[in-house]
Write an enzyme that holds these catalytic residues in place. Structure first.
Site, PDB file in Angstrom:
ATOM      1  N   TYR A   1      52.994 106.662  35.662  1.00  0.00           N
ATOM      2  CA  TYR A   1      52.574 108.003  35.217  1.00  0.00           C
ATOM      3  C   TYR A   1      51.055 108.178  35.348  1.00  0.00           C
ATOM      4  CZ  TYR A   1      51.451 111.533  31.614  1.00  0.00           C
ATOM      5  OH  TYR A   1      50.949 112.598  30.917  1.00  0.00           O
TER       6      TYR A   1
ATOM      7  N   ILE B   1      61.927 114.937  13.934  1.00  0.00           N
ATOM      8  CA  ILE B   1      60.582 114.777  13.361  1.00  0.00           C
ATOM      9  C   ILE B   1      60.668 113.615  12.367  1.00  0.00           C
ATOM     10  CG2 ILE B   1      58.743 115.853  12.030  1.00  0.00           C
ATOM     11  CD1 ILE B   1      59.724 118.570  12.893  1.00  0.00           C
TER      12      ILE B   1
ATOM     13  N   TYR C   1      53.040  94.497  21.825  1.00  0.00           N
ATOM     14  CA  TYR C   1      52.408  95.330  22.869  1.00  0.00           C
ATOM     15  C   TYR C   1      50.892  95.375  22.662  1.00  0.00           C
ATOM     16  CZ  TYR C   1      50.739  99.581  25.176  1.00  0.00           C
ATOM     17  OH  TYR C   1      50.007 100.477  25.912  1.00  0.00           O
TER      18      TYR C   1
ATOM     19  N   ASP D   1      54.741  92.285  42.848  1.00  0.00           N
ATOM     20  CA  ASP D   1      54.431  91.946  41.461  1.00  0.00           C
ATOM     21  C   ASP D   1      52.967  91.529  41.350  1.00  0.00           C
ATOM     22  OD1 ASP D   1      56.335  90.412  38.959  1.00  0.00           O
ATOM     23  OD2 ASP D   1      54.149  90.371  39.031  1.00  0.00           O
TER      24      ASP D   1
HETATM   25  N1  NAD Z   1      51.094 106.585  28.452  1.00  0.00           N
HETATM   26  C1  NAD Z   1      50.283 106.453  27.399  1.00  0.00           C
HETATM   27  O1  NAD Z   1      50.185 107.338  26.542  1.00  0.00           O
HETATM   28  C2  NAD Z   1      49.433 105.207  27.258  1.00  0.00           C
HETATM   29  C3  NAD Z   1      48.650 105.062  26.099  1.00  0.00           C
HETATM   30  C4  NAD Z   1      47.859 103.918  25.973  1.00  0.00           C
HETATM   31  C5  NAD Z   1      47.805 102.977  26.991  1.00  0.00           C
HETATM   32  N2  NAD Z   1      48.584 103.135  28.100  1.00  0.00           N
HETATM   33  C6  NAD Z   1      48.504 102.104  29.152  1.00  0.00           C
HETATM   34  O2  NAD Z   1      48.293 102.751  30.394  1.00  0.00           O
HETATM   35  C7  NAD Z   1      48.948 102.047  31.445  1.00  0.00           C
HETATM   36  C8  NAD Z   1      49.815 102.987  32.255  1.00  0.00           C
HETATM   37  O3  NAD Z   1      50.744 103.635  31.393  1.00  0.00           O
HETATM   38  P1  NAD Z   1      51.860 104.594  31.991  1.00  0.00           P
HETATM   39  O4  NAD Z   1      52.302 105.502  30.897  1.00  0.00           O
HETATM   40  O5  NAD Z   1      51.379 105.153  33.280  1.00  0.00           O
HETATM   41  O6  NAD Z   1      53.024 103.530  32.259  1.00  0.00           O
HETATM   42  P2  NAD Z   1      54.091 103.483  33.467  1.00  0.00           P
HETATM   43  O7  NAD Z   1      55.201 102.599  33.022  1.00  0.00           O
HETATM   44  O8  NAD Z   1      54.415 104.880  33.889  1.00  0.00           O
HETATM   45  O9  NAD Z   1      53.280 102.791  34.638  1.00  0.00           O
HETATM   46  C9  NAD Z   1      53.127 101.392  34.737  1.00  0.00           C
HETATM   47  C10 NAD Z   1      53.319 101.027  36.205  1.00  0.00           C
HETATM   48  O10 NAD Z   1      53.105  99.622  36.355  1.00  0.00           O
HETATM   49  C11 NAD Z   1      54.122  99.079  37.166  1.00  0.00           C
HETATM   50  N3  NAD Z   1      54.283  97.667  36.804  1.00  0.00           N
HETATM   51  C12 NAD Z   1      54.654  97.143  35.596  1.00  0.00           C
HETATM   52  N4  NAD Z   1      54.674  95.811  35.660  1.00  0.00           N
HETATM   53  C13 NAD Z   1      54.308  95.458  36.926  1.00  0.00           C
HETATM   54  C14 NAD Z   1      54.127  94.219  37.598  1.00  0.00           C
HETATM   55  N5  NAD Z   1      54.355  93.055  36.990  1.00  0.00           N
HETATM   56  N6  NAD Z   1      53.725  94.237  38.890  1.00  0.00           N
HETATM   57  C15 NAD Z   1      53.493  95.430  39.527  1.00  0.00           C
HETATM   58  N7  NAD Z   1      53.640  96.619  38.948  1.00  0.00           N
HETATM   59  C16 NAD Z   1      54.045  96.643  37.645  1.00  0.00           C
HETATM   60  C17 NAD Z   1      55.363  99.920  36.864  1.00  0.00           C
HETATM   61  O11 NAD Z   1      56.325  99.866  37.920  1.00  0.00           O
HETATM   62  C18 NAD Z   1      54.742 101.315  36.712  1.00  0.00           C
HETATM   63  O12 NAD Z   1      54.671 101.991  37.948  1.00  0.00           O
HETATM   64  C19 NAD Z   1      49.725 100.916  30.775  1.00  0.00           C
HETATM   65  O13 NAD Z   1      48.963  99.740  30.920  1.00  0.00           O
HETATM   66  C20 NAD Z   1      49.803 101.330  29.315  1.00  0.00           C
HETATM   67  O14 NAD Z   1      49.814 100.211  28.466  1.00  0.00           O
HETATM   68  C21 NAD Z   1      49.389 104.220  28.256  1.00  0.00           C
END
Ligand code: NAD
Length: 330
Positions: free
Chosen positions: A12, A207, A141, A51
């Site tokens: 995302y 909620i 996490y 990966d």
């Molecule tokens: N979405 C939020 O509100 C939020 C808030 C705080 C922190 N984050 C952090 O932001 C980052 C992105 O979040 P997001 O919502 O886009 O998540 P997401 O799950 O949409 O994206 C993560 C991507 O990483 C890839 N991935 C996971 N493990 C992998 C691996 N071992 N090798 C290669 N690719 C791998 C997945 O296929 C995915 O495309 C994450 O690190 C998350 O912890 C997100």
């Protein structure tokens, strides 16, 4: 122009980052195993499927291409799942990232931008949360992310890695084009869940707790638009490119939005009544989670442009309405 490796770039937030980098004229390679992301969210020719813990693949990639900076988005990011499967989180979010850092060290790459999280703070002891707030994560996490921040400190001491750790609060919204957006499975974030109700895919929205000590009794969270997040990464990258040192910054808009307020915005934007059901509190949910982003505003000049709940929901709605089944729609 610079050459970026975006790890987790098909997720995302990563896919919005890739779009922002390409729009600015940079060269981009995406490394993603598509375990939780979508190949269709990035241009096919940029995607290396694999990966991030695959050392042979990393070494090959770093030999073939010279990267100026690595942006690291790849992780598992569901708090509840992390409680059930802690080792999967420590393996993916911490151990595999250590492989990435080691490959970077061997390739002589010293700039790293890390997607950290508000979950590194744990229970707030004061609000708004600034970067000096104690970091006592309350779930695997948050700990898996905090560990990596500590690994980054040690790498800086040992071999001069410079990193920017961006602690996001609640990422939300979609690219204004409506071409890319949020598509998690299962979905746990409020805005897409509300829009699934508006699309007739869910009956109502629960909620969790209506008796919190907040202005309307529901939880307050700090939503930041995905394009403002991407802009912060650009500024962080410019900071490192100019020789800047390691920094930790919160990314939030300092304004909290309650669950009821977000529901009302979604009703207004979609024209759908979006029924809600009052439910019991969930264990571990703080009443309010609001960031101070004063540090990144003053040090890097970050100024969110899309920080109203209306704009967040409007852009998300554009994406969800045109992609009711997410990336599977097209
Ligand atoms: N979405 C939020 O509100 C939020 C808030 C705080 C922190 N984050 C952090 O932001 C980052 C992105 O979040 P997001 O919502 O886009 O998540 P997401 O799950 O949409 O994206 C993560 C991507 O990483 C890839 N991935 C996971 N493990 C992998 C691996 N071992 N090798 C290669 N690719 C791998 C997945 O296929 C995915 O495309 C994450 O690190 C998350 O912890 C997100």
């Amino acid at each position: 122009m610079a050459n970026y490796l975006v790890v987790g770039g098909a997720g995302y937030i990563g896919s919005h980052m890739v779009r922002t980098l390409l729009d600015a004229g940079h060269d981009v390679t995406v490394l993603d195993d598509i375990s939780r992301g979508h190949a269709a969210s990035v241009p096919a020719e940029l995607l290396v499927r694999g990966d991030l813990g695959d050392r042979a693949l990393l070494d090959e990639l770093f030999t073939q291409r010279r990267f100026d900076c690595v942006m690291h988005f790849a992780a598992f990011a569901q708090v509840g799942e992390s409680v059930q499967e802690p080792l999967a989180y420590y393996r993916n979010n911490t151990s595999r990232a250590v492989e990435l850092l080691d490959a970077m060290k061997h390739a002589g790459i010293d700039r790293f931008i890390f997607s950290s999280t508000a979950a590194t703070y744990g229970e707030p002891v004061r609000l708004p949360i600034d970067e000096d707030h104690p970091t006592v994560p309350t779930n695997p996490y948050g700990r898996s992310k905090r560990f990596l921040e500590q690994v980054l400190d040690d790498c800086e001491q040992a071999w001069g890695l410079r990193s920017v750790r961006l602690r996001y609060f609640n990422a939300a919204g979609a690219h204004p084009s409506g071409e890319i957006g949020e598509d998690h499975s299962p979905e746990s974030h409020l805005v897409p869940l509300l829009l699934q109700v508006a699309l007739g895919q869910r009956k109502d929205i629960a909620i969790f707790g209506t008796d919190w000590d907040t202005r309307d009794g529901t939880c307050i969270r700090d939503y930041v638009h995905i394009c403002d997040l991407a802009k912060a990464h650009m500024l962080a990258s410019e900071h490192l490119a100019a020789g800047g040192g390691t920094r930790t910054f919160n990314l939030g808009c300092e304004e909290g939005t309650s669950v009821r307020e977000m529901i009302d915005v979604a009703r207004k934007v979609t024209g759908h009544p979006i029924p809600s059901v009052d439910s019991a509190r969930r264990a571990g949910d703080p009443a309010r989670l609001v960031a101070s982003s004063a540090r990144i505003r003053s040090e890097l000049g970050w100024a969110p442009e899309f920080d109203t709940p209306e704009w967040i929901v409007r852009t998300a709605w554009r994406w969800h309405r045109s992609h009711p089944q997410g990336y599977a729609t097209s």
